[in-house]
Design an enzyme around this catalytic site. Structure first.
Site, PDB file in Angstrom:
ATOM      1  N   ILE A 499       0.826  -1.211   0.000  1.00  0.00           N
ATOM      2  CA  ILE A 499       0.000   0.000   0.000  1.00  0.00           C
ATOM      3  C   ILE A 499       0.860   1.261   0.000  1.00  0.00           C
ATOM      4  O   ILE A 499       0.334   2.368   0.024  1.00  0.00           O
ATOM      5  CB  ILE A 499      -0.956   0.030   1.216  1.00  0.00           C
ATOM      6  N   GLY A 500       2.172   1.093  -0.046  1.00  0.00           N
ATOM      7  CA  GLY A 500       3.028   2.274  -0.093  1.00  0.00           C
ATOM      8  C   GLY A 500       4.469   1.847  -0.313  1.00  0.00           C
ATOM      9  O   GLY A 500       4.860   0.737   0.079  1.00  0.00           O
ATOM     10  N   PHE A 504      12.609   3.949   2.577  1.00  0.00           N
ATOM     11  CA  PHE A 504      12.859   2.991   3.644  1.00  0.00           C
ATOM     12  C   PHE A 504      12.504   1.576   3.210  1.00  0.00           C
ATOM     13  O   PHE A 504      13.159   0.610   3.587  1.00  0.00           O
ATOM     14  CB  PHE A 504      12.021   3.385   4.867  1.00  0.00           C
ATOM     15  N   LYS A 521       5.438  -2.092   7.788  1.00  0.00           N
ATOM     16  CA  LYS A 521       6.464  -1.346   7.047  1.00  0.00           C
ATOM     17  C   LYS A 521       7.753  -2.146   7.117  1.00  0.00           C
ATOM     18  O   LYS A 521       8.292  -2.355   8.204  1.00  0.00           O
ATOM     19  CB  LYS A 521       6.610   0.027   7.690  1.00  0.00           C
ATOM     20  N   ASP A 617       9.601  16.176  10.179  1.00  0.00           N
ATOM     21  CA  ASP A 617       9.151  15.844   8.834  1.00  0.00           C
ATOM     22  C   ASP A 617       7.630  15.960   8.754  1.00  0.00           C
ATOM     23  O   ASP A 617       6.932  15.045   8.332  1.00  0.00           O
ATOM     24  CB  ASP A 617       9.627  14.442   8.445  1.00  0.00           C
TER      25      ASP A 617
END
Ligand code: NAG
Ligand code: NAG
Ligand code: NAG
Ligand code: NAG
Ligand code: NAG
Ligand code: NAG
Ligand code: NAG
Ligand code: NAG
Ligand code: NAG
Length: 834
Positions: A499-500, A504, A521, A617
């Protein structure tokens, strides 16, 4: 001190039978030695049988057999009195050797009641007791009935407890217990608010239970406690007169992942001391207890909480203090509730060496609370062994000799919630202090792609995985998840579940075996750069829990992997809702609420703890939305704690995302919270204009959104460049407030920018202007009053406005113009009907 009696109430009595039922089935310690010293017969105390001394004689080696007994029957009113009628007298060094079948923590309970037997006057006895390498008592003498409770992690297959008379004196003992403590009752979750604080490894420590208190409730005796502990009432420790006792046993829920009944029984969680400051005209105060302690030691303080007073989640917010130090700010029991009101949980805090012989504990309502109520259900204070391995005040070390003692004295550090438990900490930061595992807070890589996710959001920690392993708090960095479980959750890192993708690595959607949806992640194979961000993210998210910060469920560092598992955010990034996707356009009100939510998250980072944390960020891609479009700030890989008082951060490389970067930081390379404020200002314009912050395809003067929007704002024509779907749908006053707020955030110099608290306040105001008018009837608006407190009019100086009280959602913005905003429920609103 563990004794004392109070007449139980009927309700409690009924429930405790249930408790008792589960306990008899429940607690079955592997090692369970109960000895009635000096007695020739077995002695039943409640449900337990202390065996006759002669049956335990093989465990004891003593130079001289003295079995003492007394005929005094009414020694104390306690049931333990049966144990007090006999004793063993030791005229020389004597030791018990218990064989230990299961290594781990064990309770050692020593019962003392001095009486005169033949020529032995036990009240004159003076002796030391040691176990393994620890001194439990030294030069100890006792005048009255007393039970001393210690706990020790026994890693060998035997436990030796030695009684040594001081000088020509003697030692004695009426009864002894050595009982296995369930694993997980004491874990290594201590945390620190200040990086300088020195929190020892808790697992090997020897502890002495100094106080174990049932707030607002009755004495809980050994028979009524699942683990045979005694809890005493809090009345004698209470300094606050007007705090009420409160009982609601049926409300208590033991939810998987939070505290179990082993942490404390229902009689503890179901009763509380409650301060309802609705009664109090000042509207804000604390409940405070004071306990005697030995100075020169650190204490592990366990706060037991259970929201038995609210009728809905998210009503209760507490500030928790030890002495004058804040342990947890805005503690929200709902965060630990797994959507179940009345979930029992606890929080561990380690104090630094105390200088005083009093320890004060306070809880007070937070400014975020819907009703100004503070509660505490139970408290345990455990003395930790000092560097000499001693628990005795006779062996006090010079506490000013510690390396970081200057900062430590009086500073409270740390806390963890729910040990076996699940949750990362609300309120406490520990990891920073663990120097040995701590990485330098330096990051090198660029930004990460955010987790953009969709799906459920329930947290379920401590869940069992299908392979039988459990997420456990084995590391100081929160919750390590086995690689196999992550693999299973993400369908073996199924590419179609991605999904992304970012610098990283990739972000996968996933489902834990208990059905919890998560975002996984997975970092690219370990590089030094990625590793630093990985560690920071875990550190940060373990320390901070807040409704508006994305939650970390766990991580995996097996096999060189760097995997982070987060709660799943149904609606992905804020950015995706603004442009570049086919998602429906959001209303102005929705956008304002999202801005307010993210501002809250950032405000909390900046002010929630002793030391400000700078996100570094902030951008629309790092603001995630849950299924209700509630905003949560994500991606802490670059975060940094703010400047030390005596030192300013000069970082070697500017980090952050192009288009959002604070020019001052760029110029001077000095990092402050105001850099986040700048970036947030850019996000505000992005939200208003719904276009990328840098768009090279546009004419030159339009490429940079911040510059472009500021130009129009300064001309007072911001309405010319707003998202076309919003045209005509924003109240001019609301837009003006919003524009001014964004403009201030983008001030060239950090000192000229508002704090996140000011920003939050202004955005709330912009929302209220919008809502007040859109919601129609001005007559009604002018009379809305929320809360029992008398509204204070906060004149903001806008001349053509009339005064209207509106629900101002109190938040921690009490740093505004010296006015405590928590009590300001009034706003000025332009009311067209007049
Ligand atoms: C504890 O349990 C006993 C029964 O063993 C019961 O009579 C008593 O009321 C209980 N006390 C409390 C405080 O629950
Ligand atoms: C005392 O208790 C022990 C252990 O439970 C048991 O073996 C023994 O028979 C008991 N003795 C008496 C006299 O009841
Ligand atoms: C006991 O100490 C050992 C070594 O420090 C540790 O590995 C173990 O987890 C501890 N056990 C408990 C129950 O604290
Ligand atoms: C011992 O306990 C009794 C009854 O609880 C109390 O009256 C007495 O003062 C105590 N003695 C000492 C020396 O603490
Ligand atoms: C509070 O304590 C008193 C006795 O100390 C008791 O009579 C009363 O019922 C308690 N109230 C609640 C709500 O538990
Ligand atoms: C607190 O006091 C207010 C005002 O008396 C009352 O309405 C409210 O129910 C009380 N809340 C609790 C939990 O006692
Ligand atoms: C509550 O107690 C803490 C610690 O002593 C103190 O800092 C705070 O000001 C108190 N709050 C109120 C409202 O008295
Ligand atoms: C507790 O005692 C052990 C063994 O003597 C020692 O290694 C440890 O440092 C002590 N803990 C603290 C906090 O001083
Ligand atoms: C404790 O510290 C004080 C002052 O730092 C010093 O004078 C004293 O000698 C120390 N005592 C011990 C036992 O080290």
């Amino acid at each position: 001190m563990m004794m004392g009696h109070r007449k139980p109430e009927l309700l409690i009595w009924v429930l405790s039978i249930l408790c008792l039922a589960c306990f008899s089935a429940g607690f079955n310690p592997v090692d369970n030695y109960l000895i009635d010293c000096g007695s020739s017969t077995n002695t039943s105390v409640g449900n337990r049988v202390f065996i006759a001394d002669n049956l335990a004689s093989n465990l004891l080696s003593t130079p001289q057999d003295v079995l003492a007994s007394t005929t005094l029957k009414s020694i104390t009113s306690s049931k333990d009195s049966l144990l007090y009628q006999t004793a063993r007298v030791f005229t020389g060094s004597s030791k018990y050797t218990f064989s230990i079948r299961q290594s781990g923590r064990h309770w050692i309970r020593l019962y003392f009641y001095p009486f005169v037997y033949n020529s032995y006057d036990m009240s004159a006895a003076k002796f030391g007791v040691s176990a393994q390498n620890y001194v439990l008592l030294s030069d100890f003498s006792v005048k009255n009935a007393s039970v001393k409770e210690f706990s020790l992690n026994v890693t060998s297959n035997s436990l030796v407890i030695t009684f040594t008379p001081s000088g020509n004196s003697m030692a004695f003992l009426n009864a002894i217990e050595v009982v296995s403590v369930p694993d997980g009752l004491i874990t290594d979750d201590a945390n620190s608010v200040t990086p300088s604080a020195n929190i020892p490894d808790l697992l090997p420590l020897a502890l002495e239970t100094v106080w174990r208190v049932n707030m607002g409730g009755p004495t809980v005796t050994v028979d009524n406690d699942t683990l045979w502990r005694t809890w005493i009432p809090d009345k004698n420790f209470l300094l606050t007169e007007f705090a009420a006792n409160y009982s609601n046993l049926p409300a208590v829920k033991y939810v998987k992942g939070a505290a179990t009944e082993d942490a404390a029984p229902k009689t503890v969680y179901g009763t509380a001391r409650v301060l309802n400051s609705s009664f109090d005209p000042s509207g804000n105060s604390n409940v405070t207890w004071e306990f005697n302690v030995d100075p020169g030691f650190q204490y592990l303080v366990r706060f037991h909480f259970c929201d038995i007073v609210s009728n809905a989640l998210n009503q209760l917010y507490l500030n928790v203090y030890i002495d004058s130090w804040i342990v947890a700010r805005d503690l929200d029991p709902s965060t630990y509730s797994f959507n179940t009101l009345g979930t029992a949980f606890y929080m561990d805090v380690v104090t630094v060496s105390t200088v005083s012989n009093k320890l004060r504990v306070s809880v007070g309502p937070s400014t975020l609370a819907v009703y100004p109520i503070a509660i505490l259900n139970g408290l345990e204070i455990m003395k930790m062994n000092n560097s000499l391995g001693s628990l005795s005040s006779a062996d006090t070390v010079n506490i000013s000799s510690g390396s970081s003692s200057k900062k430590n004295v009086g500073v409270i550090v740390g806390g963890s919630i729910g040990a076996f438990v699940a949750v990362m900490l609300a309120g406490t930061l520990c990891l920073l202090c663990r120097k040995r595992r701590r990485l330098a807070l330096q990051r090198h890589s660029k930004t990460w792609i955010p987790l953009s996710t969709n799906g459920g959001n329930s947290l379920s920690m401590g869940s069992k995985y299908s392979n039988g392993t459990t997420i456990s708090a084995i590391s100081n960095f929160g919750y390590r998840i086995p690689f196999a479980a992550v693999q299973e959750a993400s369908n073996n890192f199924d590419e179609s579940w991605v999904i992304g993708i970012g610098g990283f690595g990739k972000v996968y959607k996933g489902v834990l075996s208990d059905g919890t949806k998560v975002a996984v992640k997975r970092g690219n194979p370990r590089s030094q750069q990625g590793l630093a961000e990985f560690q920071t993210e875990i550190e940060m998210l373990s320390q901070f829990r807040h409704r508006h910060l994305v939650s970390l469920i766990g991580y995996c560092d097996e096999k060189n992997e760097m995997i982070l598992v987060y709660e799943y955010m149904e609606n992905g990034t804020l950015k995706s809702h603004l442009y570049g996707s086919s998602l429906p356009s959001m209303s102005w009100k929705q956008r304002l609420e999202i801005c307010i939510g993210s501002a809250r998250g950032l405000h909390y980072l900046h002010t929630g703890y002793a030391k400000a944390v700078i996100h570094r960020d902030v951008k629309s891609a790092n603001i995630l939305l849950d299924e209700n479009l509630m905003a949560k700030v994500a991606d802490f890989g670059l975060s940094k704690t703010g400047p030390e008082i005596d030192q300013t951060h000069v970082s070697t490389a500017v980090k952050g995302s192009f288009g959002y970067l604070d020019p001052e930081y760029f110029r001077r390379q000095q990092l402050t919270e105001k850099s986040d404020v700048y970036s947030f200002g850019v996000v505000l314009f992005e939200v208003l204009c719904a276009r990328p912050v840098i768009d090279p395809t546009l004419p030159r003067e339009m490429v940079n959104l911040a510059e472009w929007a500021m130009k129009w704002q300064k001309r007072g024509q911001l309405d010319q460049i707003i998202d076309s779907t919003l045209v005509g749908k924003i109240r001019p006053d609301s837009l003006r407030k919003f524009g001014e707020t964004a403009e201030k955030c983008l001030a060239d110099y950090g000192v000229d920018r508002p704090s996140m608290g000011d920003v939050l306040w202004n955005l709330e105001y912009a929302l209220q202007i919008e809502e007040a008018v859109i919601d129609g009837d001005p007559e009604e608006n002018s009379t809305i009053m929320i809360g029992e407190l008398s509204p204070q009019v906060n004149n903001l100086g806008d001349s053509n406005t009339s005064v209207t009280t509106l629900p101002f959602e109190a938040s921690s913005v009490n740093d505004l113009s010296g006015v405590s905003m928590s009590r300001v429920f009034s706003q000025l609103v332009k009311s067209e009907g007049r």
